[in-house]
Design a protein around this motif. Sequence first.
Motif, PDB file in Angstrom:
ATOM      1  N   ASN A 220       0.791  -1.229   0.000  1.00  0.00           N
ATOM      2  CA  ASN A 220       0.000   0.000   0.000  1.00  0.00           C
ATOM      3  C   ASN A 220       0.822   1.276   0.000  1.00  0.00           C
ATOM      4  OD1 ASN A 220      -2.245  -1.696   0.144  1.00  0.00           O
ATOM      5  ND2 ASN A 220      -2.286  -1.628   2.385  1.00  0.00           N
ATOM      6  N   ASN A 221       2.143   1.152   0.064  1.00  0.00           N
ATOM      7  CA  ASN A 221       3.025   2.310   0.076  1.00  0.00           C
ATOM      8  C   ASN A 221       2.670   3.277   1.204  1.00  0.00           C
ATOM      9  OD1 ASN A 221       5.087   4.025  -0.743  1.00  0.00           O
ATOM     10  ND2 ASN A 221       3.782   5.140  -2.190  1.00  0.00           N
ATOM     11  N   THR A 222       2.296   2.729   2.342  1.00  0.00           N
ATOM     12  CA  THR A 222       1.985   3.549   3.514  1.00  0.00           C
ATOM     13  C   THR A 222       2.747   2.999   4.719  1.00  0.00           C
ATOM     14  OG1 THR A 222       0.042   2.186   4.052  1.00  0.00           O
ATOM     15  CG2 THR A 222      -0.321   4.146   2.692  1.00  0.00           C
ATOM     16  N   VAL A 223       3.011   3.866   5.672  1.00  0.00           N
ATOM     17  CA  VAL A 223       3.672   3.460   6.900  1.00  0.00           C
ATOM     18  C   VAL A 223       2.600   3.222   7.950  1.00  0.00           C
ATOM     19  CG1 VAL A 223       5.318   4.112   8.697  1.00  0.00           C
ATOM     20  CG2 VAL A 223       5.721   4.797   6.312  1.00  0.00           C
ATOM     21  N   PHE A 224       2.667   2.081   8.600  1.00  0.00           N
ATOM     22  CA  PHE A 224       1.673   1.742   9.616  1.00  0.00           C
ATOM     23  C   PHE A 224       1.674   2.793  10.729  1.00  0.00           C
ATOM     24  CE2 PHE A 224       5.494  -0.914   9.767  1.00  0.00           C
ATOM     25  CZ  PHE A 224       6.126  -0.394  10.881  1.00  0.00           C
ATOM     26  N   GLY A 225       0.528   2.950  11.364  1.00  0.00           N
ATOM     27  CA  GLY A 225       0.375   3.946  12.402  1.00  0.00           C
ATOM     28  C   GLY A 225       1.110   3.584  13.680  1.00  0.00           C
ATOM     29  N   MET A 226       1.352   4.580  14.496  1.00  0.00           N
ATOM     30  CA  MET A 226       2.024   4.367  15.770  1.00  0.00           C
ATOM     31  C   MET A 226       1.198   3.470  16.683  1.00  0.00           C
ATOM     32  SD  MET A 226       4.719   4.838  17.506  1.00  0.00           S
ATOM     33  CE  MET A 226       5.515   6.090  16.477  1.00  0.00           C
ATOM     34  N   GLY A 227      -0.135   3.579  16.584  1.00  0.00           N
ATOM     35  CA  GLY A 227      -1.002   2.744  17.399  1.00  0.00           C
ATOM     36  C   GLY A 227      -0.819   1.271  17.091  1.00  0.00           C
ATOM     37  N   SER A 228      -0.741   0.955  15.798  1.00  0.00           N
ATOM     38  CA  SER A 228      -0.533  -0.439  15.391  1.00  0.00           C
ATOM     39  C   SER A 228       0.817  -0.951  15.869  1.00  0.00           C
ATOM     40  CB  SER A 228      -0.620  -0.560  13.866  1.00  0.00           C
ATOM     41  OG  SER A 228      -1.899  -0.212  13.391  1.00  0.00           O
ATOM     42  N   LEU A 229       1.833  -0.088  15.798  1.00  0.00           N
ATOM     43  CA  LEU A 229       3.172  -0.474  16.233  1.00  0.00           C
ATOM     44  C   LEU A 229       3.203  -0.756  17.739  1.00  0.00           C
ATOM     45  CD1 LEU A 229       6.175  -0.895  15.692  1.00  0.00           C
ATOM     46  CD2 LEU A 229       6.493   1.581  15.966  1.00  0.00           C
ATOM     47  N   VAL A 230       2.584   0.120  18.505  1.00  0.00           N
ATOM     48  CA  VAL A 230       2.577  -0.048  19.966  1.00  0.00           C
ATOM     49  C   VAL A 230       1.827  -1.320  20.350  1.00  0.00           C
ATOM     50  CG1 VAL A 230       1.723   0.917  22.135  1.00  0.00           C
ATOM     51  CG2 VAL A 230       2.815   2.410  20.457  1.00  0.00           C
ATOM     52  N   ILE A 231       0.675  -1.537  19.715  1.00  0.00           N
ATOM     53  CA  ILE A 231      -0.092  -2.759  19.997  1.00  0.00           C
ATOM     54  C   ILE A 231       0.718  -3.998  19.628  1.00  0.00           C
ATOM     55  CG2 ILE A 231      -2.122  -4.106  19.304  1.00  0.00           C
ATOM     56  CD1 ILE A 231      -3.613  -1.445  18.995  1.00  0.00           C
ATOM     57  N   GLY A 232       1.396  -3.940  18.473  1.00  0.00           N
ATOM     58  CA  GLY A 232       2.214  -5.067  18.041  1.00  0.00           C
ATOM     59  C   GLY A 232       3.339  -5.370  19.008  1.00  0.00           C
ATOM     60  N   ILE A 233       3.985  -4.328  19.532  1.00  0.00           N
ATOM     61  CA  ILE A 233       5.072  -4.516  20.498  1.00  0.00           C
ATOM     62  C   ILE A 233       4.532  -5.118  21.791  1.00  0.00           C
ATOM     63  CG2 ILE A 233       6.742  -3.311  21.961  1.00  0.00           C
ATOM     64  CD1 ILE A 233       7.129  -1.306  19.669  1.00  0.00           C
ATOM     65  N   ILE A 234       3.395  -4.599  22.265  1.00  0.00           N
ATOM     66  CA  ILE A 234       2.796  -5.120  23.504  1.00  0.00           C
ATOM     67  C   ILE A 234       2.435  -6.591  23.346  1.00  0.00           C
ATOM     68  CG2 ILE A 234       0.777  -4.965  25.019  1.00  0.00           C
ATOM     69  CD1 ILE A 234       0.790  -1.944  24.537  1.00  0.00           C
ATOM     70  N   GLU A 235       1.851  -6.950  22.207  1.00  0.00           N
ATOM     71  CA  GLU A 235       1.462  -8.347  21.971  1.00  0.00           C
ATOM     72  C   GLU A 235       2.691  -9.254  21.894  1.00  0.00           C
ATOM     73  OE1 GLU A 235      -2.672  -7.544  19.446  1.00  0.00           O
ATOM     74  OE2 GLU A 235      -0.749  -7.724  18.402  1.00  0.00           O
ATOM     75  N   ALA A 236       3.739  -8.797  21.199  1.00  0.00           N
ATOM     76  CA  ALA A 236       4.943  -9.616  21.046  1.00  0.00           C
ATOM     77  C   ALA A 236       5.665  -9.797  22.380  1.00  0.00           C
ATOM     78  CB  ALA A 236       5.879  -8.976  20.020  1.00  0.00           C
ATOM     79  N   VAL A 237       5.886  -8.700  23.080  1.00  0.00           N
ATOM     80  CA  VAL A 237       6.596  -8.767  24.363  1.00  0.00           C
ATOM     81  C   VAL A 237       5.757  -9.535  25.392  1.00  0.00           C
ATOM     82  CG1 VAL A 237       7.522  -7.405  26.284  1.00  0.00           C
ATOM     83  CG2 VAL A 237       7.885  -6.652  23.926  1.00  0.00           C
ATOM     84  N   GLY A 238       4.433  -9.315  25.360  1.00  0.00           N
ATOM     85  CA  GLY A 238       3.554 -10.037  26.283  1.00  0.00           C
ATOM     86  C   GLY A 238       3.591 -11.530  26.057  1.00  0.00           C
ATOM     87  N   ALA A 239       3.525 -11.952  24.786  1.00  0.00           N
ATOM     88  CA  ALA A 239       3.575 -13.381  24.467  1.00  0.00           C
ATOM     89  C   ALA A 239       4.910 -13.984  24.878  1.00  0.00           C
ATOM     90  CB  ALA A 239       3.334 -13.595  22.971  1.00  0.00           C
ATOM     91  N   LEU A 240       6.003 -13.263  24.627  1.00  0.00           N
ATOM     92  CA  LEU A 240       7.330 -13.768  24.987  1.00  0.00           C
ATOM     93  C   LEU A 240       7.480 -13.871  26.507  1.00  0.00           C
ATOM     94  CD1 LEU A 240      10.132 -14.658  24.074  1.00  0.00           C
ATOM     95  CD2 LEU A 240      10.845 -12.253  24.116  1.00  0.00           C
ATOM     96  N   ALA A 241       6.981 -12.870  27.232  1.00  0.00           N
ATOM     97  CA  ALA A 241       7.086 -12.888  28.695  1.00  0.00           C
ATOM     98  C   ALA A 241       6.299 -14.064  29.284  1.00  0.00           C
ATOM     99  CB  ALA A 241       6.576 -11.561  29.268  1.00  0.00           C
ATOM    100  N   ILE A 242       5.094 -14.279  28.784  1.00  0.00           N
ATOM    101  CA  ILE A 242       4.269 -15.395  29.277  1.00  0.00           C
ATOM    102  C   ILE A 242       4.924 -16.726  28.927  1.00  0.00           C
ATOM    103  CG2 ILE A 242       2.050 -16.574  29.025  1.00  0.00           C
ATOM    104  CD1 ILE A 242       0.788 -13.796  28.548  1.00  0.00           C
ATOM    105  N   GLY A 243       5.403 -16.840  27.695  1.00  0.00           N
ATOM    106  CA  GLY A 243       6.047 -18.080  27.266  1.00  0.00           C
ATOM    107  C   GLY A 243       7.282 -18.401  28.090  1.00  0.00           C
ATOM    108  N   LEU A 244       8.125 -17.386  28.330  1.00  0.00           N
ATOM    109  CA  LEU A 244       9.331 -17.594  29.127  1.00  0.00           C
ATOM    110  C   LEU A 244       8.990 -17.972  30.567  1.00  0.00           C
ATOM    111  CD1 LEU A 244      11.605 -14.656  27.910  1.00  0.00           C
ATOM    112  CD2 LEU A 244      12.055 -17.091  27.625  1.00  0.00           C
ATOM    113  N   TYR A 245       7.990 -17.327  31.135  1.00  0.00           N
ATOM    114  CA  TYR A 245       7.603 -17.608  32.521  1.00  0.00           C
ATOM    115  C   TYR A 245       7.113 -19.051  32.676  1.00  0.00           C
ATOM    116  CZ  TYR A 245       5.078 -17.401  36.943  1.00  0.00           C
ATOM    117  OH  TYR A 245       4.627 -17.667  38.211  1.00  0.00           O
ATOM    118  N   VAL A 246       6.199 -19.453  31.802  1.00  0.00           N
ATOM    119  CA  VAL A 246       5.652 -20.813  31.880  1.00  0.00           C
ATOM    120  C   VAL A 246       6.744 -21.841  31.614  1.00  0.00           C
ATOM    121  CG1 VAL A 246       4.011 -22.444  30.852  1.00  0.00           C
ATOM    122  CG2 VAL A 246       3.326 -20.068  31.266  1.00  0.00           C
ATOM    123  N   PHE A 247       7.598 -21.574  30.634  1.00  0.00           N
ATOM    124  CA  PHE A 247       8.678 -22.500  30.284  1.00  0.00           C
ATOM    125  C   PHE A 247       9.654 -22.639  31.448  1.00  0.00           C
ATOM    126  CE2 PHE A 247      12.531 -23.995  28.251  1.00  0.00           C
ATOM    127  CZ  PHE A 247      12.060 -24.894  27.304  1.00  0.00           C
TER     128      PHE A 247
END
Length: 258
Positions: A220-247
């Motif tokens: 689309n030749n557009t840069v994703f919004g800051m909101g999408s980036l922040v949500i993506g970071i929260i989801e990625a870091v959250g999943a990694l933190a939960i995975g590491l804790y349980v593991f």
Amino acid sequence: MSTYIKNFLKFRPLLNELVARDIKIKYRRSVLGVLWTLLNPLLMMVVLSVVFSNLFKFDVENFPIYLLSGQVMFTFYSDSTTSAMSSILGSASLIKKVYVPKYLFVLSRVCSSVINLLASFSALILVMLAMRTELHYTIFLAFIPILLLVIFSLGVGLLLSAITVKFRDIMHLYSVFVTALMYLTPVIYPMSILPDWMVAVVSANPLTNYLTMFRDVMLNNTVFGMGSLVIGIIEAVGALAIGLYVFYKSQDSFILNL
């Protein structure tokens, strides 16, 4: 933290060997070998684009590339988490004999899937060039949603691998879950055809955000919004933190269930 880093550096050669082993096993006795990492997404794109573009008449510009971009991202998530899920069980003989940081087995499966992802990404670029699709400078930002998806998938893989050691039924249930998840991710269809209530459901899927970010910069030749980036970071870091804790909490009991 320095102890963990030193420990990782100490066993990094083993990680390299595990990744190489996974790649060799996957393509062992295959005539084309690693070329299948390029051919698989291309062949699937041809089949799915012919079926869905004619059957459903999606009003999507350059539908084959739209489809392939979604397929590249979702296939990585599916392959990496599915293979990571069985990584501890598949390495039981080694784990029982010598001390090895157990997370390396999960990490190696995700890393081998990253190699396949890079090959599929190359196939996407080649298709875009072949179809004379204009490439924009925004494609250099594609590494951001890819990196976030890798981190997210690693977290999910760690979680699944820890649970699967004790509950083997997870392997069968997860295959059904991934199939359902594919239809809850806009890989094949555009979000515009969905009713409002379904848009809310699909948007709640973390993969939808990563896929939308990826398509924004690639197609689309557009840069994703800051909101999408922040949500993506929260989801990625959250999943990694939960995975590491349980593991981490479960790894000492792995030997009892292998």
